[in-house]
Motif scaffolding. Structure first.
Motif, PDB file in Angstrom:
ATOM      1  N   ARG A 144     -13.369  44.900  52.912  1.00 36.93           N
ATOM      2  CA  ARG A 144     -12.261  45.174  52.006  1.00 36.93           C
ATOM      3  C   ARG A 144     -12.780  45.871  50.748  1.00 36.93           C
ATOM      4  NH1 ARG A 144      -6.672  44.225  53.100  1.00 36.93           N
ATOM      5  NH2 ARG A 144      -6.575  42.917  54.936  1.00 36.93           N
ATOM      6  N   LYS A 145     -12.596  47.167  50.673  1.00 33.44           N
ATOM      7  CA  LYS A 145     -13.059  47.925  49.522  1.00 33.44           C
ATOM      8  C   LYS A 145     -12.141  47.710  48.326  1.00 33.44           C
ATOM      9  CE  LYS A 145     -16.652  50.265  51.113  1.00 33.44           C
ATOM     10  NZ  LYS A 145     -18.011  50.135  50.517  1.00 33.44           N
ATOM     11  N   GLY A 146     -12.743  47.596  47.150  1.00 39.50           N
ATOM     12  CA  GLY A 146     -11.964  47.557  45.934  1.00 39.50           C
ATOM     13  C   GLY A 146     -11.369  48.915  45.644  1.00 39.50           C
ATOM     14  N   LEU A 147     -10.375  48.945  44.780  1.00 42.86           N
ATOM     15  CA  LEU A 147      -9.677  50.191  44.479  1.00 42.86           C
ATOM     16  C   LEU A 147     -10.627  51.229  43.873  1.00 42.86           C
ATOM     17  CD1 LEU A 147      -7.123  51.896  44.242  1.00 42.86           C
ATOM     18  CD2 LEU A 147      -6.591  50.685  42.110  1.00 42.86           C
ATOM     19  N   LYS A 148     -11.454  50.806  42.943  1.00 40.59           N
ATOM     20  CA  LYS A 148     -12.369  51.745  42.302  1.00 40.59           C
ATOM     21  C   LYS A 148     -13.362  52.309  43.303  1.00 40.59           C
ATOM     22  CE  LYS A 148     -15.051  52.377  38.087  1.00 40.59           C
ATOM     23  NZ  LYS A 148     -15.530  51.740  36.836  1.00 40.59           N
ATOM     24  N   ALA A 149     -13.862  51.466  44.206  1.00 40.91           N
ATOM     25  CA  ALA A 149     -14.794  51.936  45.233  1.00 40.91           C
ATOM     26  C   ALA A 149     -14.109  52.930  46.169  1.00 40.91           C
ATOM     27  CB  ALA A 149     -15.334  50.748  46.024  1.00 40.91           C
ATOM     28  N   ALA A 150     -12.851  52.675  46.496  1.00 42.27           N
ATOM     29  CA  ALA A 150     -12.108  53.599  47.359  1.00 42.27           C
ATOM     30  C   ALA A 150     -11.944  54.959  46.678  1.00 42.27           C
ATOM     31  CB  ALA A 150     -10.739  53.015  47.693  1.00 42.27           C
ATOM     32  N   MET A 151     -11.674  54.951  45.384  1.00 43.95           N
ATOM     33  CA  MET A 151     -11.544  56.213  44.654  1.00 43.95           C
ATOM     34  C   MET A 151     -12.867  56.981  44.648  1.00 43.95           C
ATOM     35  SD  MET A 151      -9.136  55.005  41.453  1.00 43.95           S
ATOM     36  CE  MET A 151      -9.110  56.648  40.713  1.00 43.95           C
ATOM     37  N   GLU A 152     -13.953  56.275  44.486  1.00 44.35           N
ATOM     38  CA  GLU A 152     -15.262  56.932  44.506  1.00 44.35           C
ATOM     39  C   GLU A 152     -15.536  57.554  45.862  1.00 44.35           C
ATOM     40  OE1 GLU A 152     -17.975  53.872  43.360  1.00 44.35           O
ATOM     41  OE2 GLU A 152     -17.460  53.977  41.214  1.00 44.35           O
ATOM     42  N   VAL A 266     -27.925  24.891  45.046  1.00 44.78           N
ATOM     43  CA  VAL A 266     -27.519  26.027  44.225  1.00 44.78           C
ATOM     44  C   VAL A 266     -27.636  27.307  45.054  1.00 44.78           C
ATOM     45  CG1 VAL A 266     -27.891  27.292  42.076  1.00 44.78           C
ATOM     46  CG2 VAL A 266     -28.398  24.841  42.185  1.00 44.78           C
ATOM     47  N   LYS A 267     -26.586  28.119  45.036  1.00 44.28           N
ATOM     48  CA  LYS A 267     -26.591  29.403  45.746  1.00 44.28           C
ATOM     49  C   LYS A 267     -26.353  30.533  44.750  1.00 44.28           C
ATOM     50  CE  LYS A 267     -23.350  28.229  48.664  1.00 44.28           C
ATOM     51  NZ  LYS A 267     -22.391  28.324  49.796  1.00 44.28           N
ATOM     52  N   ILE A 268     -27.081  31.625  44.956  1.00 45.24           N
ATOM     53  CA  ILE A 268     -26.918  32.813  44.123  1.00 45.24           C
ATOM     54  C   ILE A 268     -26.699  34.014  45.037  1.00 45.24           C
ATOM     55  CG2 ILE A 268     -28.278  34.482  42.788  1.00 45.24           C
ATOM     56  CD1 ILE A 268     -29.290  32.223  41.098  1.00 45.24           C
ATOM     57  N   ALA A 269     -25.733  34.840  44.678  1.00 45.67           N
ATOM     58  CA  ALA A 269     -25.471  36.088  45.403  1.00 45.67           C
ATOM     59  C   ALA A 269     -25.501  37.244  44.404  1.00 45.67           C
ATOM     60  CB  ALA A 269     -24.127  36.036  46.118  1.00 45.67           C
ATOM     61  N   LEU A 270     -26.224  38.295  44.740  1.00 42.20           N
ATOM     62  CA  LEU A 270     -26.305  39.473  43.896  1.00 42.20           C
ATOM     63  C   LEU A 270     -25.438  40.575  44.492  1.00 42.20           C
ATOM     64  CD1 LEU A 270     -30.174  39.543  43.281  1.00 42.20           C
ATOM     65  CD2 LEU A 270     -28.415  38.347  41.970  1.00 42.20           C
ATOM     66  N   GLY A 271     -24.751  41.300  43.647  1.00 39.25           N
ATOM     67  CA  GLY A 271     -23.890  42.369  44.145  1.00 39.25           C
ATOM     68  C   GLY A 271     -23.319  43.177  43.004  1.00 39.25           C
ATOM     69  N   LYS A 272     -22.174  43.820  43.271  1.00 41.04           N
ATOM     70  CA  LYS A 272     -21.501  44.626  42.267  1.00 41.04           C
ATOM     71  C   LYS A 272     -20.022  44.256  42.254  1.00 41.04           C
ATOM     72  CE  LYS A 272     -24.609  48.633  42.471  1.00 41.04           C
ATOM     73  NZ  LYS A 272     -24.705  50.100  42.685  1.00 41.04           N
ATOM     74  N   ASN A 273     -19.400  44.363  41.077  1.00 37.26           N
ATOM     75  CA  ASN A 273     -17.967  44.127  40.983  1.00 37.26           C
ATOM     76  C   ASN A 273     -17.201  45.414  41.264  1.00 37.26           C
ATOM     77  OD1 ASN A 273     -18.235  45.651  38.640  1.00 37.26           O
ATOM     78  ND2 ASN A 273     -17.983  43.908  37.258  1.00 37.26           N
ATOM     79  N   ASP A 274     -15.881  45.361  41.119  1.00 36.73           N
ATOM     80  CA  ASP A 274     -15.044  46.538  41.407  1.00 36.73           C
ATOM     81  C   ASP A 274     -15.352  47.715  40.493  1.00 36.73           C
ATOM     82  OD1 ASP A 274     -12.006  44.734  42.312  1.00 36.73           O
ATOM     83  OD2 ASP A 274     -13.818  45.219  43.447  1.00 36.73           O
TER      84      ASP A 274
END
Length: 315
Positions: A144-152, A266-274
């Motif tokens: 599920r792509k975010g709106l900003k990612a879809a625009m890019e 404890v769990k950590i996830a690295l990523g990017k926001n919209d």
């Protein structure tokens, strides 16, 4: 027939221990504060727009995070109409021959819960999912792509200075630009949406979560949020004696120790926001019978892998 692309903004409780949440939280998790929409004609051109703020009746104080990302101030809502009046104005603006589109199911789920809670009988058209159409067209139906990612991906440049994201009518307009770039936008009618039931996690499970902006992966693991996460029960800072070990992809885990409540997982996830900014998501809960030996085993496997690599380099 016209396509009306809808986007919503909503408020959340300041605290899940607040009187407002304890009173209505089981039926109203998020309270709408803005309706934004654009009309798109048969040529997929934007021909009109609608923007209406809504005065909240229960979560009346804007959560600081919501105010920050939406740029809506508390005073902006003071003279706004209440939910039923605002939705009636939106329905009148929609007209008769139209269908509604949103980006994903979050908006329709919040809308449905607000309509049910406020006993709103204003009729609306069926709602369809522009995000699923985009996913199938681009071959990313499972992601599920975010709106900003879809625009890019479609090389659509936003005007963030004059039309920032997280404003309902701006996001609706940007969704319209993505929608118009689809090879056959009318196929969106193959993706009807149904609202999902909104409910918070059972807070008796005592799970602590946080999302933080980071500069790099290295900085993330050096941050106090990672080295001294809060106990999910008492909130006191814990030690992570063995450090983190990789679980999968950009997900890591560790055991932390609270002197009063014992081991926490404890769990950590690295990523990017919209917005494309690097973030670290951290969650913690009390360790159960499976999680503690699981983490210890992963640490052992990792140590064995490093030892084997070092032996190979010395051979």
């Amino acid at each position: 027939m016209q396509y009306i692309i809808l986007d919503l903004e909503w408020n959340q409780p300041i605290s899940y221990h607040s009187p407002a949440y304890k009173s209505v939280g089981g039926k109203l998790l998020f309270e709408m504060i803005q309706i934004g929409a654009v009309k798109v004609n048969e040529n997929y051109e934007v021909v009109d727009s609608f923007s209406q703020l809504i005065q909240p009746q229960h979560y009346v104080r804007l959560h600081p995070r919501i105010s920050r990302i939406t740029h809506i101030a508390q005073d902006d809502l003071a003279d706004a109409p209440q939910f039923n009046e605002a939705l009636a104005a939106f329905a009148a603006w929609c007209g008769e021959d139209y269908v509604l589109l949103t980006w994903g199911c979050d908006d329709i789920s919040v809308l449905n819960q607000n309509m049910t809670f406020f006993q709103c009988e204003t009729p609306l058209s069926k709602i369809y999912d522009a995000q699923r159409l985009f996913g199938d067209v681009t071959g990313n139906s499972k992601e599920r792509k975010g709106l900003k990612a879809a625009m890019e991906m479609l090389e659509i440049d936003p005007d963030e200075e004059n039309m920032p994201f997280h404003n309902a009518v701006n996001d609706a307009y940007y969704t319209a630009l993505v929608f118009a770039k689809m090879p056959d936008p009318a196929k969106v009618l193959e993706y009807p949406l149904m609202p999902r039931k909104l409910q918070h996690l059972d807070r008796t499970k005592k799970e602590s979560t946080a999302i933080l902006r980071i500069r790099s992966s290295k900085d993330a693991f050096k941050s106090p949020a990672a080295t001294n996460p809060p106990c999910p029960i008492c909130g006191k800072r814990m030690e992570v004696p063995e450090g983190y070990v990789k679980q999968r992809n950009e997900q890591y885990m560790a055991l932390a120790d609270c002197p009063q409540h014992g081991l926490a997982f404890v769990k950590i996830a690295l990523g990017k926001n919209d917005e494309g900014k690097r973030i670290m998501t951290r969650s913690s809960s009390l360790a159960d019978e499976q999680s503690a030996p699981y983490v210890h085993t992963k640490h052992l496997q990792w140590a064995q892998k490093i030892a084997a690599q070092q032996a190979a380099e010395q051979a």
